[in-house]
Write a protein that holds these residues in place. Sequence first.
Motif, PDB file in Angstrom:
ATOM      1  N   ILE A  10       0.807  -1.228   0.344  1.00  0.00           N
ATOM      2  CA  ILE A  10       0.335   0.241  -0.066  1.00  0.00           C
ATOM      3  C   ILE A  10       0.982   1.300   0.247  1.00  0.00           C
ATOM      4  O   ILE A  10       2.437   1.385   0.648  1.00  0.00           O
ATOM      5  N   LYS A  11       0.510   2.490  -0.580  1.00  0.00           N
ATOM      6  CA  LYS A  11       1.593   3.796  -0.735  1.00  0.00           C
ATOM      7  C   LYS A  11       0.261   4.211   0.350  1.00  0.00           C
ATOM      8  O   LYS A  11      -0.628   5.179   0.671  1.00  0.00           O
ATOM      9  N   LEU A  12       1.375   4.801   1.824  1.00  0.00           N
ATOM     10  CA  LEU A  12       0.654   5.964   2.538  1.00  0.00           C
ATOM     11  C   LEU A  12       0.867   7.676   2.076  1.00  0.00           C
ATOM     12  O   LEU A  12       2.030   7.778   2.195  1.00  0.00           O
ATOM     13  N   LYS A  13       0.578   8.547   2.711  1.00  0.00           N
ATOM     14  CA  LYS A  13       0.435   9.742   2.903  1.00  0.00           C
ATOM     15  C   LYS A  13       1.883   9.945   3.849  1.00  0.00           C
ATOM     16  O   LYS A  13       1.777   8.834   4.369  1.00  0.00           O
ATOM     17  N   MET A  16       0.905  10.413   7.183  1.00  0.00           N
ATOM     18  CA  MET A  16      -0.014   9.057   8.150  1.00  0.00           C
ATOM     19  C   MET A  16       1.549   8.610   8.194  1.00  0.00           C
ATOM     20  O   MET A  16       1.329   7.347   9.265  1.00  0.00           O
ATOM     21  N   TRP A  17       1.877   8.165   7.762  1.00  0.00           N
ATOM     22  CA  TRP A  17       3.323   7.263   7.567  1.00  0.00           C
ATOM     23  C   TRP A  17       4.620   7.222   8.812  1.00  0.00           C
ATOM     24  O   TRP A  17       4.438   6.989   9.811  1.00  0.00           O
ATOM     25  N   GLN A  19       2.816   8.793  11.786  1.00  0.00           N
ATOM     26  CA  GLN A  19       1.990   8.253  12.564  1.00  0.00           C
ATOM     27  C   GLN A  19       2.318   7.246  12.793  1.00  0.00           C
ATOM     28  O   GLN A  19       2.395   6.977  14.373  1.00  0.00           O
ATOM     29  N   ILE A  20       2.098   6.885  12.072  1.00  0.00           N
ATOM     30  CA  ILE A  20       2.359   4.997  12.321  1.00  0.00           C
ATOM     31  C   ILE A  20       3.510   4.506  12.985  1.00  0.00           C
ATOM     32  O   ILE A  20       3.724   3.895  14.078  1.00  0.00           O
ATOM     33  N   SER A  32       4.620  -2.792  10.324  1.00  0.00           N
ATOM     34  CA  SER A  32       3.520  -4.502  10.052  1.00  0.00           C
ATOM     35  C   SER A  32       2.495  -4.147  11.161  1.00  0.00           C
ATOM     36  O   SER A  32       1.523  -4.536  11.172  1.00  0.00           O
ATOM     37  N   ILE A  35       0.266  -1.551  12.136  1.00  0.00           N
ATOM     38  CA  ILE A  35      -0.844  -1.639  10.490  1.00  0.00           C
ATOM     39  C   ILE A  35      -1.392  -2.304  11.044  1.00  0.00           C
ATOM     40  O   ILE A  35      -2.706  -2.161  10.813  1.00  0.00           O
TER      41      ILE A  35
END
Length: 101
Positions: A10-13, A16-17, A19-20, A32, A35
Amino acid sequence: MPSKLRSVTIKLKLNMWEQIEVISQKKGETVSETIRYLIARGLDERVYKENTELIAKIVKEQVEQVMRPYLENLLYEEQNPQRFIKPVDPRKLAICRRRIG
């Protein structure tokens, strides 16, 4: 032994990345794992929202079953008050009288 996990890309902004990554560092997990946790939490919340009416109906039925005997007794007492009036000892009434004047 084959893995029970399926690989997905998947591609994340970027925000967002980031924050994760922060969440995963705080929890001491891999990105992982974080997520997977967030996706599972989102799915659980969706299931809860979709079933709120059903849950409310079940809770209402359970409360009604528990309360029914008490409500039936109250209703019976209201419809038949003469059966539940306790005689009062006149001596106790005399003690409670106050003089007015």
